[in-house]
Each structure stands twice: as structure tokens, then as C-alpha cells.
Design a protein around this motif. Sequence first.
Motif, PDB file in Angstrom:
ATOM      1  N   LEU A   1       0.830  -1.204   0.000  1.00  0.00           N
ATOM      2  CA  LEU A   1       0.000   0.000   0.000  1.00  0.00           C
ATOM      3  C   LEU A   1       0.868   1.260   0.000  1.00  0.00           C
ATOM      4  O   LEU A   1       0.686   2.160  -0.834  1.00  0.00           O
ATOM      5  CB  LEU A   1      -0.932   0.011   1.207  1.00  0.00           C
TER       6      LEU A   1
ATOM      7  N   GLU B   1       3.079   1.618  -3.338  1.00  0.00           N
ATOM      8  CA  GLU B   1       2.351   2.071  -4.527  1.00  0.00           C
ATOM      9  C   GLU B   1       1.911   3.522  -4.380  1.00  0.00           C
ATOM     10  O   GLU B   1       1.938   4.294  -5.354  1.00  0.00           O
ATOM     11  CB  GLU B   1       1.142   1.165  -4.775  1.00  0.00           C
ATOM     12  N   ASN B   2       1.520   3.919  -3.188  1.00  0.00           N
ATOM     13  CA  ASN B   2       1.156   5.320  -2.940  1.00  0.00           C
ATOM     14  C   ASN B   2       2.344   6.232  -3.254  1.00  0.00           C
ATOM     15  O   ASN B   2       2.222   7.242  -3.958  1.00  0.00           O
ATOM     16  CB  ASN B   2       0.738   5.481  -1.482  1.00  0.00           C
TER      17      ASN B   2
ATOM     18  N   LYS C   1      -1.789  10.370 -11.028  1.00  0.00           N
ATOM     19  CA  LYS C   1      -3.163  10.381 -10.534  1.00  0.00           C
ATOM     20  C   LYS C   1      -3.865  11.717 -10.747  1.00  0.00           C
ATOM     21  O   LYS C   1      -5.054  11.866 -10.429  1.00  0.00           O
ATOM     22  CB  LYS C   1      -3.185  10.012  -9.050  1.00  0.00           C
TER      23      LYS C   1
ATOM     24  N   TYR D   1      -1.534  15.149  -7.178  1.00  0.00           N
ATOM     25  CA  TYR D   1      -0.965  14.045  -6.401  1.00  0.00           C
ATOM     26  C   TYR D   1       0.479  13.842  -6.897  1.00  0.00           C
ATOM     27  O   TYR D   1       0.770  12.929  -7.664  1.00  0.00           O
ATOM     28  CB  TYR D   1      -1.761  12.758  -6.635  1.00  0.00           C
TER      29      TYR D   1
ATOM     30  N   SER E   1      -3.851  10.580   0.382  1.00  0.00           N
ATOM     31  CA  SER E   1      -3.213   9.496  -0.365  1.00  0.00           C
ATOM     32  C   SER E   1      -3.888   9.318  -1.724  1.00  0.00           C
ATOM     33  O   SER E   1      -4.962   9.874  -1.979  1.00  0.00           O
ATOM     34  CB  SER E   1      -3.314   8.184   0.420  1.00  0.00           C
TER      35      SER E   1
ATOM     36  N   TYR F   1      -5.356   6.850  -2.556  1.00  0.00           N
ATOM     37  CA  TYR F   1      -6.511   5.980  -2.343  1.00  0.00           C
ATOM     38  C   TYR F   1      -7.766   6.764  -1.963  1.00  0.00           C
ATOM     39  O   TYR F   1      -8.821   6.170  -1.710  1.00  0.00           O
ATOM     40  CB  TYR F   1      -6.184   4.940  -1.262  1.00  0.00           C
TER      41      TYR F   1
ATOM     42  N   PHE G   1      -4.914   5.846   4.541  1.00  0.00           N
ATOM     43  CA  PHE G   1      -4.913   4.397   4.299  1.00  0.00           C
ATOM     44  C   PHE G   1      -4.229   3.658   5.441  1.00  0.00           C
ATOM     45  O   PHE G   1      -3.483   4.228   6.243  1.00  0.00           O
ATOM     46  CB  PHE G   1      -4.290   4.052   2.943  1.00  0.00           C
TER      47      PHE G   1
ATOM     48  N   THR H   1      -0.977   9.209   4.719  1.00  0.00           N
ATOM     49  CA  THR H   1      -1.413  10.023   3.575  1.00  0.00           C
ATOM     50  C   THR H   1      -0.265  10.105   2.561  1.00  0.00           C
ATOM     51  O   THR H   1       0.116   9.090   1.976  1.00  0.00           O
ATOM     52  CB  THR H   1      -1.845  11.424   4.040  1.00  0.00           C
TER      53      THR H   1
END
Length: 276
Positions: free
Chosen positions: A125, A128-129, A138, A152, A176, A178, A182, A210
Motif C-alpha cells: 500500500l 504504490e502510494n 493520478k 498528487y 493518499s 486511495y 490508508f 497520507t
Amino acid sequence: MGIRGRQGPQWATSRSGAWRLWILVGGLFLLAVGLETRPGSTTTTAGAEPAESRRLFSGGQIEEVRLSPARASSSSTSAASAAPAKKTADELRVEGLPHTYFDIEIAGVPKGRIVFALYSDVSPLAAENFRALCTGEKGVVPQGREGAGQTYWFKGRSFYRIIDAFIDQTGANTESIYGGKFDDDAGGLKLKHTRAGLLSMANYGPNTNTSHFSILMAAAPHLDGHYAIFGEVVRGMDIAREINSYAKGKKDNTAGVEVKAVIVDAGACSDATCVS
């Protein structure tokens, strides 16, 4: 009996003299052969190291060649240097991970590139963020979200919390990728803050990650279990240390955006060299 074709010494012309000569020559020959073939023996000068022996094929036969200590040492060194160093399992693992980079300026002066390897196998997680925040893929944060209207993307962001011999901290000032906060990666929380160069998430408590993170400047065991580790610096740690040097001697040994340590570009790399 004399030696044909050569005038020998007067004492060698008689029979008894000839026998004495042959016995002397034969004795010297046997002595020399015995010294040369005696197991474990080498002929050296006082204080010198024995020469190294090498067996080589020549003309269908095996010949023994003796090298001087200097040549033997040079030959062994050359053979060792020719063999490529075997990479550790950890080095091979890091090579296969995603890589990203920051191009850094301090007070408008270009300092170079920091390259990161992201632990996508342990902290998927967070890794990839971070990767997507390096590429900016993004787009823009929608209205009503933290950082609305901003991209982003780490590009253009400053290191805003710099603590001497502890951390360089920055972030995209957004939520984030997401769409909010997250959860912590369980694998990343198990990793230990054992050395400089590790990447550690910044948060406000459990599961509140974040776009903010820190580059460690030293081991920080008090962070273990509270902040997920998700990567490491693989090149450019000298630049991270230069950023950190501006905090020394400041109040609480802490500096901020006044250092003007800015991420002027960020992106992803195809491999660990990250040269373009």
C-alpha cells in the motif's frame, strides 16, 4: 682416457683421475636431483618466500613452471579481480523492486538525484502510494478532499521538517492516492528502523497514512511498530545528508522550509541505475 675433442686438465688424463672426475660429477648431480624432488622442499634464498609452482601443458606434456613470489602474487590477484563479486540475496531483491527518484535543489542550486527502492513485496500500500506520488499520474485532487486542486505529485514540494541526525521529512500536502487515509502495511510495521536511508511513513496514529514520509538519518528504534517502513535510498544519500546538515545548530536542531530544499522533479525509473 681423455675427453674427446677437448683438452682436459692434466690430472684428468689418467685413468684414476678420470674416475675421480666422473664420481664427483655424478655425486653433484644426485645431490641436486634429491634437493629438487624431495617432497615439500623448495629452493629459496635466505628470507625469501618460496616460489609458487604452476603445472602447464606444453607439447603434449605437463611442465611445472615456478613463479617468483611477486609474479605469483600478481597472478593470483588478477584472477581474483577478474571474477565478478557475487551479489547477496538482499541486493538481488532490491534490484527487482520498483525504483523512483527525486531531483533536488537547495536554495536554487541543483544538488542531484536521490533514488529509492520501494518495498512493494512487504509494504504494497505505502510503496504504490509513494510510486504514484512520484510520477504524478493520478492527476489533481478533487474538491472536498485534502489538498483539493493540487496534484498528487511530489514535484515542487519542500522538505518541511528536518531534524539533525534523525529525519528529513516531506510530503505532497495531499491525501493518499486511495482517496483519504490508508491503513498501515502489516509487513512494513514489522520491519525495524535500524539504519540511515530507510523510508518511513509519517502519520497521526494507526492507519492514518497520507502522502507524508521521512528519510531516516540514523537508526530510530523508538519508531518501530508505529510507522511502516516501505523502502530505502539506494543512491544519493549524500544529498539527503546535506539537507539534514542545515538543522544542526538551529533551535532544537530542527530546520524547515527556510532551507529551500525542494523536489524540482520526481518520477519512476526502469531500473536501479535511474539515470534518466
